[in-house]
Design an enzyme around this catalytic site. Structure first.
Site, mmCIF file in Angstrom:
data_model
loop_
_atom_site.group_PDB
_atom_site.id
_atom_site.type_symbol
_atom_site.label_atom_id
_atom_site.label_comp_id
_atom_site.label_asym_id
_atom_site.label_seq_id
_atom_site.Cartn_x
_atom_site.Cartn_y
_atom_site.Cartn_z
ATOM 1 N N LYS A 220 34.783 35.829 43.773
ATOM 2 C CA LYS A 220 35.972 35.337 43.063
ATOM 3 C C LYS A 220 36.115 33.816 43.264
ATOM 4 C CE LYS A 220 38.136 39.861 43.459
ATOM 5 N NZ LYS A 220 39.066 40.775 44.136
ATOM 6 N N GLN B 155 43.152 40.832 49.137
ATOM 7 C CA GLN B 155 42.071 41.796 48.927
ATOM 8 C C GLN B 155 42.373 43.106 49.659
ATOM 9 O OE1 GLN B 155 39.547 41.266 46.836
ATOM 10 N NE2 GLN B 155 38.445 43.143 47.251
ATOM 11 N N ASP C 78 46.440 40.141 40.290
ATOM 12 C CA ASP C 78 45.752 41.440 40.392
ATOM 13 C C ASP C 78 46.473 42.509 39.568
ATOM 14 O OD1 ASP C 78 43.389 41.746 41.797
ATOM 15 O OD2 ASP C 78 44.378 41.640 43.755
HETATM 16 N N1 GUN Z 1 39.779 46.005 46.238
HETATM 17 C C1 GUN Z 1 38.985 46.562 45.303
HETATM 18 N N2 GUN Z 1 39.192 46.017 44.090
HETATM 19 C C2 GUN Z 1 40.143 45.083 44.253
HETATM 20 C C3 GUN Z 1 40.789 44.169 43.361
HETATM 21 O O1 GUN Z 1 40.529 44.115 42.144
HETATM 22 N N3 GUN Z 1 41.717 43.361 43.930
HETATM 23 C C4 GUN Z 1 42.039 43.404 45.247
HETATM 24 N N4 GUN Z 1 42.971 42.591 45.706
HETATM 25 N N5 GUN Z 1 41.469 44.248 46.098
HETATM 26 C C5 GUN Z 1 40.523 45.077 45.599
#
Ligand code: GUN
Length: 292
Positions: free
Chosen positions: A52, A96, A119
């Site tokens: 990211k 995350q 998100d």
């Molecule tokens: N864990 C797995 N996929 C994601 C996501 O798209 N965002 C976040 N914050 N955690 C995750």
């Protein structure tokens, strides 16, 4: 069979985002700034968060990575969320998941300002998503919708089976695919661990979304000729032919299923890059939403 190439489609989106950022820079406007909070040292989470941050650099966004050890307290994490909520330079941020067991994930998610929740996990955004109101859409389901759209797949009238009812993928995607839109207009069956005759249900599907994290779960026998198959799985499995000792495996037995279906996403290079592209779209939107 045609490959649903998420890497190529995501690159197309990145090109558009680069253009938008360059135009902002030339006009002396603010550049989008995404912050990512990572707790602990889980290899998978670290890989995703690094991807990211790298995507931000590639597009020309600003990014900040904030890391904590596994033993960070819930209070300390909530204080950071509050700080990010109130930092005018941060347009959007993510925490995350998963978080360690001693931290309440819902409490942390609910503490995030919904206008910075890129998100789309905050109950406000998920609720607005259900009502089809303007909101941040969760990145993986939104990425899948964009992948179908940009590859000209008309889903209207399709019978869709989603395997897996997670809050992040299966449940929101069931809403998006059943709404009156293109892609959309599907008749969705959301399956899970208590589903009866799962194989029979999958066999009837025109569109199959596999999102359970069980490598190779969907076999060729479960797939109808000509079905569209989207594989959300990314499990690390031991692989001694690889220098790092593991390979990413999807939920679909790709080699055998590919022979039967009309379209299929590879792993890696399918849904993963689209998830990241969606997060970037949301970050630009967050900045515009807050009129910066
Ligand atoms: N864990 C797995 N996929 C994601 C996501 O798209 N965002 C976040 N914050 N955690 C995750």
């Amino acid at each position: 069979m045609r490959l649903l190439d998420g890497k190529a489609t995501a690159e197309e989106i990145r090109r558009e985002l680069r253009k938008a950022v360059n135009a902002r820079r030339e006009n002396g406007q603010k550049i989008p700034h995404l912050a990512a909070v990572l707790v602990g040292n889980d290899g998978g989470s670290l890989t995703y968060v690094n991807a990211k941050v790298k995507a931000c650099e590639d597009i020309g966004f600003e990014s900040s990575l904030i890391r904590y050890d596994d033993d960070v307290t819930e209070d300390e994490l909530l204080r950071k969320v509050d700080e990010l909520n109130n930092d005018p330079d941060i347009d959007g941020f993510i925490v995350q998941l998963p978080l360690p067991n001693h931290i309440d994930e819902l409490k942390v998610t609910e503490a995030i300002d919904p206008t910075k929740d890129v998100d789309g996990f905050h109950p406000t955004n998920l609720g607005r998503m259900v009502l089809n109101l303007p909101c941040f859409l969760p990145a993986t389901p939104a990425g899948i919708m964009e992948l179908l759209k940009r590859n000209g797949i008309k889903t209207s009238g399709m019978d869709c089976v989603i395997i897996g009812r997670s809050n992040i993928v299966g449940t929101p995607l069931s809403v998006m695919l059943s709404r009156s839109s293109e892609p959309g207009n599907c008749t969705v069956t959301l399956t899970h661990s208590s589903t009866k005759d799962l194989e029979e249900k999958v066999k009837k599907a025109d569109l199959i979304i596999a999102a359970i994290g069980a490598p190779g779960f969907v076999t060729a026998e479960m797939v109808k000729e000509g079905a569209v198959v989207v594989d959300v799985g990314t499990t690390r499995v031991a692989d001694e032919t690889k220098k790092r000792g593991w390979a990413l495996k999807g939920d679909v037995d790709f080699e055998n299923v590919a022979e039967k279906c009309s379209f299929i996403t590879p792993v890696p290079g399918g849904v993963g890059p689209m998830t990241i592209a969606s997060l970037m779209i949301n970050t630009l939107k967050a900045m515009e939403l807050n009129n910066k």
